[in-house]
Design a protein around this motif. Structure first.
Motif, PDB file in Angstrom:
ATOM      1  N   LYS A  47       0.828  -1.220   0.000  1.00  0.00           N
ATOM      2  CA  LYS A  47       0.000   0.000   0.000  1.00  0.00           C
ATOM      3  C   LYS A  47       0.858   1.264   0.000  1.00  0.00           C
ATOM      4  N   CYS A  52      -5.183   1.018  -4.683  1.00  0.00           N
ATOM      5  CA  CYS A  52      -5.622   2.284  -4.091  1.00  0.00           C
ATOM      6  C   CYS A  52      -4.866   2.497  -2.785  1.00  0.00           C
ATOM      7  N   ALA A  70      -5.834   3.985  -0.063  1.00  0.00           N
ATOM      8  CA  ALA A  70      -6.631   4.084   1.165  1.00  0.00           C
ATOM      9  C   ALA A  70      -6.761   2.707   1.838  1.00  0.00           C
ATOM     10  N   HIS A  71      -7.410   2.703   2.999  1.00  0.00           N
ATOM     11  CA  HIS A  71      -7.495   1.483   3.814  1.00  0.00           C
ATOM     12  C   HIS A  71      -8.933   1.258   4.281  1.00  0.00           C
ATOM     13  N   CYS A  72      -9.849   1.052   3.356  1.00  0.00           N
ATOM     14  CA  CYS A  72     -11.234   0.810   3.773  1.00  0.00           C
ATOM     15  C   CYS A  72     -11.367  -0.659   4.167  1.00  0.00           C
ATOM     16  N   TYR A  92     -13.789  -2.532   4.281  1.00  0.00           N
ATOM     17  CA  TYR A  92     -14.739  -3.333   3.497  1.00  0.00           C
ATOM     18  C   TYR A  92     -14.304  -3.342   2.032  1.00  0.00           C
ATOM     19  N   CYS A  93     -13.065  -2.962   1.728  1.00  0.00           N
ATOM     20  CA  CYS A  93     -12.643  -2.599   0.360  1.00  0.00           C
ATOM     21  C   CYS A  93     -13.169  -3.561  -0.706  1.00  0.00           C
ATOM     22  N   TYR A  94     -13.700  -2.942  -1.756  1.00  0.00           N
ATOM     23  CA  TYR A  94     -14.250  -3.704  -2.879  1.00  0.00           C
ATOM     24  C   TYR A  94     -13.161  -4.434  -3.659  1.00  0.00           C
ATOM     25  N   LEU A  95     -11.931  -3.977  -3.536  1.00  0.00           N
ATOM     26  CA  LEU A  95     -10.864  -4.610  -4.327  1.00  0.00           C
ATOM     27  C   LEU A  95     -10.437  -5.943  -3.721  1.00  0.00           C
ATOM     28  N   ASP A 131      -8.954   4.305  -6.926  1.00  0.00           N
ATOM     29  CA  ASP A 131      -9.584   5.598  -6.666  1.00  0.00           C
ATOM     30  C   ASP A 131      -8.770   6.610  -7.470  1.00  0.00           C
ATOM     31  N   LYS A 190     -13.077   8.837  -2.804  1.00  0.00           N
ATOM     32  CA  LYS A 190     -13.217   9.204  -1.384  1.00  0.00           C
ATOM     33  C   LYS A 190     -12.148  10.227  -1.013  1.00  0.00           C
TER      34      LYS A 190
HETATM   35  S1  SF4 Z   1     -12.900   0.907  -0.902  1.00  0.00           S
HETATM   36 FE1  SF4 Z   1     -12.221   2.261  -2.567  1.00  0.00          FE
HETATM   37  S2  SF4 Z   1     -11.204   4.008  -1.508  1.00  0.00           S
HETATM   38 FE2  SF4 Z   1     -11.380   2.345  -0.029  1.00  0.00          FE
HETATM   39  S3  SF4 Z   1      -9.406   1.255  -0.128  1.00  0.00           S
HETATM   40 FE3  SF4 Z   1     -10.845   0.183  -1.506  1.00  0.00          FE
HETATM   41  S4  SF4 Z   1     -10.545   1.130  -3.541  1.00  0.00           S
HETATM   42 FE4  SF4 Z   1      -9.615   2.494  -2.004  1.00  0.00          FE
END
Ligand code: SF4
Length: 340
Positions: free
Chosen positions: A55, A87, A89-91, A93-96, A138, A169
């Protein structure tokens, strides 16, 4: 800011790669020139460590040939294309998670002009065609390092029927305000209730900052804004404790930020996960409070037989009717593109 930037030999040969090199050098970021076109050496002792190293790494590479065959992306757009994968960021629930393979390094593409040249052949002959560029990244979160989103916006500004869509975001939009977009780019921001954005979305701009960013992009040019069509992607929607109050507050804040006429859409996405994404997310974020308990969900199969876990019918119905009514009340002109 990444802690290291890697360039493959193929990326360095591309004029757009050289443009990215100038940007990262101007930011004084440490650059490493690789001897081969493969990215290796990012594995740590544990998955957590690999995650942390990746990351913080920006790899400038060329998009592989497979990326030149576009795939549809319903319900968001007709086609998806990519200016990067990964990406910063550190979500939690990340979709990736589960959709990209290997360490989550941020790979940006140095052959952007070729990627853009490839798009026109996918335009429908007689009606608008939409292209989504934020499925695997993102694009605004890395824009200061690449300039690639601005280049996409300029390109779509020259098309008669091609329309660009991106979602973010982050909030670094000043460089996008004066671009010749000709109304062909819809800038969307992902927003969520405070408990989700505060505790589950690390490394992003706050929701208040995102709302200021969308305001700047949507304001008419005469008022110093970008005059763009805009959108809110409310995602992932969760039936948290006090969810009605939390989401009411969010939509009130959104209405206060867009207190003028503008071209606005909504996309509403409830939280879901797959067995694969759960496994990856639990490795990346072992202490997360995100609810990934299958017992609280029902299963849904996609057309390829894959399973995803979603909320039950009654919960979905309740959430959906709340959002439809709350949006209609505050934004009577806005179109809800889909609920899922
Ligand atoms: S959910 Fe979107 S903004 Fe958040 S870490 Fe994943 S790709 Fe990045």
């Amino acid at each position: 800011m990444p802690e290291q930037v890697l360039f493959t030999p193929a990326a360095l040969e591309e004029p757009w790669g050289q443009q990215i090199l100038q940007r990262v050098q101007a930011l004084n970021l440490p650059v490493e020139y690789l001897k081969q076109n493969r990215i290796t050496g990012l594995r740590g002792e544990t998955e957590r460590e690999t995650y942390a190293i990746s990351k913080r790494t920006l790899a400038v590479v060329t998009a592989p040939a497979s990326q030149f065959k576009l795939t549809p992306i319903p319900p968001s757009a007709d086609w998806q294309f990519h200016l990067a994968q990964g990406c910063p960021a550190h979500c939690q629930y990340c979709y990736l998670a589960g959709s990209l393979q290997g360490p989550p390094v941020i790979r940006v593409y140095a052959n952007l002009p070729q990627i853009l040249d490839n798009l026109a052949q996918y335009e429908k002959p007689d009606q608008p065609t939409t292209y989504e560029v934020s499925c695997y990244t993102d694009p605004l979160g890395i824009e200061h390092l690449t300039g690639s989103l601005a280049e996409c916006i300029r390109y779509f500004g020259t098309r008669d029927r091609g329309h660009l869509r991106w979602v973010s975001k982050f909030d670094n939009v000043d460089g996008l305000l004066n671009l010749p977009h000709h109304g062909h780019t819809r800038c969307r921001f992902s927003i969520n209730a405070a408990p989700v954005s505060r505790f589950l979305e690390g490394g992003t701009a706050s929701v208040a900052e995102r709302l200021q960013a969308i305001r700047k992009l949507a304001l008419p040019v005469e008022r110093g804004g970008g005059g763009y069509p805009v959108g809110f992607v409310v995602a992932p929607i969760m039936p948290l404790e006090n969810w009605r109050e939390e989401y009411t507050q969010l939509l009130d804040d959104a209405a206060a930020a867009l207190d003028f006429d503008c071209d606005l859409t909504f996309e509403l996405i409830s939280h879901r996960f797959t067995p694969g994404s759960k496994e990856v997310l639990q490795e990346w974020y072992p202490n997360s409070k995100l609810d990934l308990d299958e017992a609280n969900r029902i299963t849904k199969r996609n057309k390829f037989g894959g399973i995803k876990y979603v909320y039950d019918k009654d919960t979905m119905k309740e959430l959906r009717s709340f959002f439809e009514a709350a949006i209609a009340q505050r934004f009577p002109q806005a179109e809800i593109l889909y609920w899922t």
